[in-house]
Design a protein around this motif. Structure first.
Motif, PDB file in Angstrom:
ATOM      1  N   ALA B 169       0.870  -1.180   0.000  1.00 53.34           N
ATOM      2  CA  ALA B 169       0.000   0.000   0.000  1.00 53.34           C
ATOM      3  C   ALA B 169       0.902   1.223   0.000  1.00 53.34           C
ATOM      4  O   ALA B 169       1.611   1.481   0.964  1.00 53.34           O
ATOM      5  CB  ALA B 169      -0.917   0.024   1.220  1.00 53.34           C
ATOM      6  N   ILE B 171       0.250   4.247   0.357  1.00 47.11           N
ATOM      7  CA  ILE B 171      -0.086   5.262   1.356  1.00 47.11           C
ATOM      8  C   ILE B 171       0.662   5.041   2.675  1.00 47.11           C
ATOM      9  O   ILE B 171       0.836   5.963   3.459  1.00 47.11           O
ATOM     10  CB  ILE B 171      -1.623   5.314   1.583  1.00 47.11           C
ATOM     11  CG1 ILE B 171      -2.029   6.556   2.378  1.00 47.11           C
ATOM     12  CG2 ILE B 171      -2.130   4.056   2.256  1.00 47.11           C
ATOM     13  CD1 ILE B 171      -1.652   7.865   1.730  1.00 47.11           C
ATOM     14  N   CYS B 172       1.104   3.813   2.922  1.00 49.87           N
ATOM     15  CA  CYS B 172       1.814   3.545   4.182  1.00 49.87           C
ATOM     16  C   CYS B 172       3.168   4.249   4.253  1.00 49.87           C
ATOM     17  O   CYS B 172       3.811   4.257   5.300  1.00 49.87           O
ATOM     18  CB  CYS B 172       1.964   2.048   4.416  1.00 49.87           C
ATOM     19  SG  CYS B 172       0.389   1.262   4.762  1.00 49.87           S
ATOM     20  N   ARG B 186      -5.931  -0.681   8.775  1.00 50.62           N
ATOM     21  CA  ARG B 186      -5.792  -0.161   7.419  1.00 50.62           C
ATOM     22  C   ARG B 186      -4.857   1.043   7.458  1.00 50.62           C
ATOM     23  O   ARG B 186      -4.851   1.782   8.445  1.00 50.62           O
ATOM     24  CB  ARG B 186      -7.161   0.300   6.889  1.00 50.62           C
ATOM     25  CG  ARG B 186      -8.127  -0.819   6.684  1.00 50.62           C
ATOM     26  CD  ARG B 186      -9.470  -0.321   6.173  1.00 50.62           C
ATOM     27  NE  ARG B 186     -10.071  -1.405   5.408  1.00 50.62           N
ATOM     28  CZ  ARG B 186     -10.555  -1.289   4.182  1.00 50.62           C
ATOM     29  NH1 ARG B 186     -10.582  -0.115   3.590  1.00 50.62           N
ATOM     30  NH2 ARG B 186     -11.021  -2.319   3.539  1.00 50.62           N
ATOM     31  N   GLY B 187      -4.134   1.248   6.371  1.00 50.24           N
ATOM     32  CA  GLY B 187      -3.202   2.375   6.339  1.00 50.24           C
ATOM     33  C   GLY B 187      -3.890   3.688   6.044  1.00 50.24           C
ATOM     34  O   GLY B 187      -3.668   4.289   5.004  1.00 50.24           O
ATOM     35  N   PHE B 188      -4.721   4.138   6.956  1.00 49.45           N
ATOM     36  CA  PHE B 188      -5.411   5.422   6.804  1.00 49.45           C
ATOM     37  C   PHE B 188      -4.592   6.523   7.481  1.00 49.45           C
ATOM     38  O   PHE B 188      -4.387   6.453   8.696  1.00 49.45           O
ATOM     39  CB  PHE B 188      -6.797   5.382   7.466  1.00 49.45           C
ATOM     40  CG  PHE B 188      -7.862   4.667   6.681  1.00 49.45           C
ATOM     41  CD1 PHE B 188      -7.730   4.472   5.314  1.00 49.45           C
ATOM     42  CD2 PHE B 188      -9.011   4.213   7.322  1.00 49.45           C
ATOM     43  CE1 PHE B 188      -8.730   3.821   4.596  1.00 49.45           C
ATOM     44  CE2 PHE B 188     -10.012   3.556   6.610  1.00 49.45           C
ATOM     45  CZ  PHE B 188      -9.869   3.356   5.244  1.00 49.45           C
ATOM     46  N   PHE B 341      -2.011   5.581 -11.140  1.00 50.37           N
ATOM     47  CA  PHE B 341      -1.354   5.143  -9.908  1.00 50.37           C
ATOM     48  C   PHE B 341      -2.018   5.774  -8.682  1.00 50.37           C
ATOM     49  O   PHE B 341      -2.387   5.081  -7.731  1.00 50.37           O
ATOM     50  CB  PHE B 341       0.139   5.508  -9.962  1.00 50.37           C
ATOM     51  CG  PHE B 341       0.816   5.555  -8.632  1.00 50.37           C
ATOM     52  CD1 PHE B 341       1.151   4.383  -7.968  1.00 50.37           C
ATOM     53  CD2 PHE B 341       1.123   6.774  -8.027  1.00 50.37           C
ATOM     54  CE1 PHE B 341       1.774   4.417  -6.725  1.00 50.37           C
ATOM     55  CE2 PHE B 341       1.751   6.813  -6.791  1.00 50.37           C
ATOM     56  CZ  PHE B 341       2.074   5.638  -6.140  1.00 50.37           C
ATOM     57  N   ARG B 344      -5.406   4.340  -7.997  1.00 53.34           N
ATOM     58  CA  ARG B 344      -5.344   3.016  -7.372  1.00 53.34           C
ATOM     59  C   ARG B 344      -4.957   3.086  -5.906  1.00 53.34           C
ATOM     60  O   ARG B 344      -5.376   2.263  -5.097  1.00 53.34           O
ATOM     61  CB  ARG B 344      -4.321   2.133  -8.097  1.00 53.34           C
ATOM     62  CG  ARG B 344      -4.863   1.430  -9.308  1.00 53.34           C
ATOM     63  CD  ARG B 344      -3.804   0.569  -9.955  1.00 53.34           C
ATOM     64  NE  ARG B 344      -3.562  -0.683  -9.251  1.00 53.34           N
ATOM     65  CZ  ARG B 344      -2.831  -1.684  -9.768  1.00 53.34           C
ATOM     66  NH1 ARG B 344      -2.310  -1.563 -10.975  1.00 53.34           N
ATOM     67  NH2 ARG B 344      -2.638  -2.788  -9.088  1.00 53.34           N
ATOM     68  N   GLU B 345      -4.095   4.046  -5.578  1.00 55.87           N
ATOM     69  CA  GLU B 345      -3.513   4.061  -4.233  1.00 55.87           C
ATOM     70  C   GLU B 345      -4.196   5.009  -3.262  1.00 55.87           C
ATOM     71  O   GLU B 345      -3.828   5.052  -2.090  1.00 55.87           O
ATOM     72  CB  GLU B 345      -2.020   4.393  -4.323  1.00 55.87           C
ATOM     73  CG  GLU B 345      -1.200   3.363  -5.102  1.00 55.87           C
ATOM     74  CD  GLU B 345      -1.152   1.992  -4.416  1.00 55.87           C
ATOM     75  OE1 GLU B 345      -1.390   1.920  -3.197  1.00 55.87           O
ATOM     76  OE2 GLU B 345      -0.897   0.996  -5.111  1.00 55.87           O
ATOM     77  N   CYS B 347      -6.401   6.143  -0.462  1.00 60.32           N
ATOM     78  CA  CYS B 347      -6.918   5.270   0.600  1.00 60.32           C
ATOM     79  C   CYS B 347      -8.425   5.351   0.692  1.00 60.32           C
ATOM     80  O   CYS B 347      -9.062   4.487   1.288  1.00 60.32           O
ATOM     81  CB  CYS B 347      -6.262   5.595   1.943  1.00 60.32           C
ATOM     82  SG  CYS B 347      -7.001   6.991   2.823  1.00 60.32           S
TER      83      CYS B 347
END
Lengths: 209, 434
Positions: B169, B171-172, B186-188, B341, B344-345, B347
């Protein structure tokens, strides 16, 4: 819902949990572990992970579904990831992906009929000086042409790369050779201090309202 | 300007065979800096890092010393290393974790001592299977050597390090999303304030989050002193930095260069570096600091590789990635792929980013595939403006984290620099580059 993870995996799961101040932190590593056993994340595995880290099975599934590497449906023995992000796109990544779809006879996300290969269009895999970048089960195999890609697939199917590339799910073959060493009582103290700090913050917030 | 004689700080060991092993690391001076640090006070170690004026090497470029100084005092504090390297075309940390894991671990130990933290986590993106194995193996060796764990080298200082695998992910890489992920969620990204995990971080406790390359600089800084590090580079851009060069150059790769002393032209064209644009073609454009950064054209190649210089020119040095596009590159296709990209990524927490990225991607796709309309250019810019009002640099933010405001960069750049190409796509009903 216990009993799905085999004893060795369960043992390693408990060791992983002991590394973290809060058990839930081991959720993702445990999902990797379950994938090592099953190749993907079975509902039974997620239920057992939930039990181990103290959350509901829905929370495990809800978390796992966020991450590209955690698969809620079966995948092939080999997950072939082709990057088409900017650096790879400039070097023919999209064309390689198209070739792969034709050669394998599956679209992105599909698995070949023999169950050997799942094809994935990846975002940047951080190997951009060897574009277009390809990984098999998250192991770099270097940039590929259409010809070398076909040869790679043949090698995978014949099991000729199985020493360096374990079947899907096995991510880290090196095990930590022990638990925490700093101070056996430090973990307990840490958790107590955290609980105290949390209670203090809760009390502060309560007082302010 | 040219390539300087500056020492190689973080890549000194990587060309040696078996550079990832303890044996090779010890033969080349590993853990001497840790011994030196442990003989100093934690404050003195932190002071050296502050004197080095080491800017974080993850992307934001915040001074590491200042980040450390903000760590709130608390019974429990944590150090987290960000090894989620996912900014497209960035591949420098990949090199460091695979080829010199002991340097990284030594850096983590030095930081842990300076910060007096009780536990350190090295978060590596899950796609680094080999990197994860190398760092875990090195950590096992370091424990055996007595460099990690209880009473390190008899100093009385103890700390444990845990290697933590991510699971895919982008976003992490955002530090608060990384902390959420490390907590098993979740990587929020977290809502700001608090702006820094140094106040409220992992499990709500004060936490310092530093990049892999930032950590890898610490052994050299302790050995040679912060002043020696600060003597390299120019202005606020001190020391050396890893630049990941990709795209249409003869020699793509990772190069360690003195900060602000080398230009983009040197990096792209110097025979010992990029070696020039491939196939005798011309430079069309380049992206100076990861795909979140606005693009530059050929007239900007003489800018030095310095944080402030690139910032003043309207982009950013960001993650240290430089993507070169030759004159056969379709600007629409390139910016469409970057937009895809982000789509897709995203969050999904914030509407402008979640909805905007999808809209933009679909509009970009239809232009590239010949179904575009002439009014699409205005529509694109309008949607971009909704995500980052005013389309300024640095961007205005309408979202929890900077992923959203990063989306317009490539689209806005491509339209401003290559507007005619967009119009040609629309007029001719397809991509002129085939």
């Amino acid at each position: 819902m216990s009993g799905h993870l085999n004893p060795d995996v369960l043992d390693r799961a408990r060791q992983l949990i002991s590394l973290y101040p809060e058990p839930r932190s081991a959720l993702v590593p445990l999902c990797h572990l379950a994938q090592e056993q099953d190749g993907w994340l079975r509902p039974e595995a997620m239920a057992e992970i939930a039990e181990l880290v103290g959350v509901t099975p829905a929370e495990v599934q809800g978390t796992a579904s966020f991450y590209d590497m955690l698969h809620l449906e079966p995948v092939g023995t080999y997950l072939v990831s082709i990057c088409t992000n900017i650096a790879c796109m400039l070097d023919g990544g999209l064309e390689l992906l198209e070739h792969a779809e034709e050669h394998l006879g599956v679209g992105v996300g599909g698995t070949t009929e023999d169950g050997m290969i799942t094809l994935e269009e990846a975002e940047c895999l951080a190997d951009c000086d060897r574009a277009p970048c390809v990984q098999v089960n998250h192991r770099y195999v270097g940039s590929q042409t259409a010809e070398s890609f076909d040869a790679l697939i043949e090698d995978l199917r014949a099991g000729r790369r199985s020493d360096e590339i374990p079947s899907h799910g096995t991510l880290i073959r090196v095990r930590r050779d022990g638990g925490l060493r700093a101070d056996p009582e430090q973990v307990a103290r840490e958790r107590a201090a955290m609980a105290e700090a949390k209670a203090r913050r809760a009390a502060d917030q309560g007082g302010g309202s | 300007m040219a390539v300087t004689e500056a020492p190689r700080i973080v890549t000194a060991r990587i060309d040696q065979p078996d550079s990832h092993t303890l044996e090779r690391a010890l033969a080349t001076g590993a853990y001497q800096a840790l011994r030196k640090a442990l003989a100093m006070t934690p404050e003195a170690v932190a002071a050296e890092v502050d004197a080095a004026s080491l800017l974080g090497r993850g992307g934001a470029g915040f001074p590491a010393g200042r980040k450390w100084a903000m760590l709130r005092s608390s019974p429990v504090t944590y150090l987290v290393v960000n090894g989620d390297e996912s900014e497209p075309a960035t591949f420098k940390d990949h090199l460091l974790v695979e080829r010199d894991p002991h340097q990284l671990i030594e850096g983590v130990l030095i930081a842990a001592y300076a910060l007096q933290v009780s536990r350190a986590f090295i978060f590596l993106r899950g796609e680094f299977a080999l990197g994860l194995e190398r760092v875990q193996a090195a950590l096992n060796e370091a424990y055996g050597y007595g460099a990690v764990g209880a009473d390190i080298f008899g100093s009385g200082f103890s700390v444990d390090i845990v290697v933590h695998p991510g699971a895919g992910a982008y976003i992490c890489g955002e530090e608060t999303a990384l902390l959420e992920s490390l907590e098993g969620k979740r990587g929020f990204p977290r809502i700001k304030p608090p702006f820094f995990p140094a106040a409220i971080g992992l499990y709500g406790e004060p936490t310092v989050v530093n990049n892999v390359e930032t950590m890898s600089n610490l052994p050299w800084i302790v050995t040679h002193g912060g002043a020696a590090f600060a003597a390299l580079g120019e202005g606020r851009s001190t020391g050396t930095r890893l630049f990941a060069l990709a795209g249409h150059v003869r020699n793509p790769g990772v190069y360690e260069l003195e900060m602000a002393k080398t230009t983009f032209a040197d990096l792209i064209h110097a025979p010992v570096l990029g070696g020039g644009v491939r196939h005798g073609r011309e430079l069309k454009a380049f992206i100076p600091g990861g795909v979140s950064a606005p693009w530059f054209g050929p007239d900007q190649v003489d800018l030095p590789l310095g944080q402030d210089e690139v910032g003043a020119a309207g982009s950013m040095l960001g993650s240290g990635s430089v993507v070169v596009m030759d004159d056969h590159t379709c600007a629409v296709r390139a910016s469409w792929r970057i937009t895809k990209f982000f789509s897709r990524e995203s969050c999904g927490q914030c509407t402008p980013c979640r909805e905007g990225s999808g809209w933009l991607e679909r509009i970009m796709e239809r232009i590239e595939t010949g179904r575009g309309r002439s009014e699409d250019l205005d529509l694109l810019l309008d949607a971009c403006d909704n995500i980052a009002p005013g389309l300024t640099w640095p961007p205005q933010q309408t979202t929890i984290c900077v992923l959203g405001p990063s989306i317009p960069s490539s689209i806005h750049s491509a339209i401003v620099m290559f507007r005619d190409e967009f119009l040609t796509h629309v007029k001719e009903g397809g991509c002129p580059y085939g």
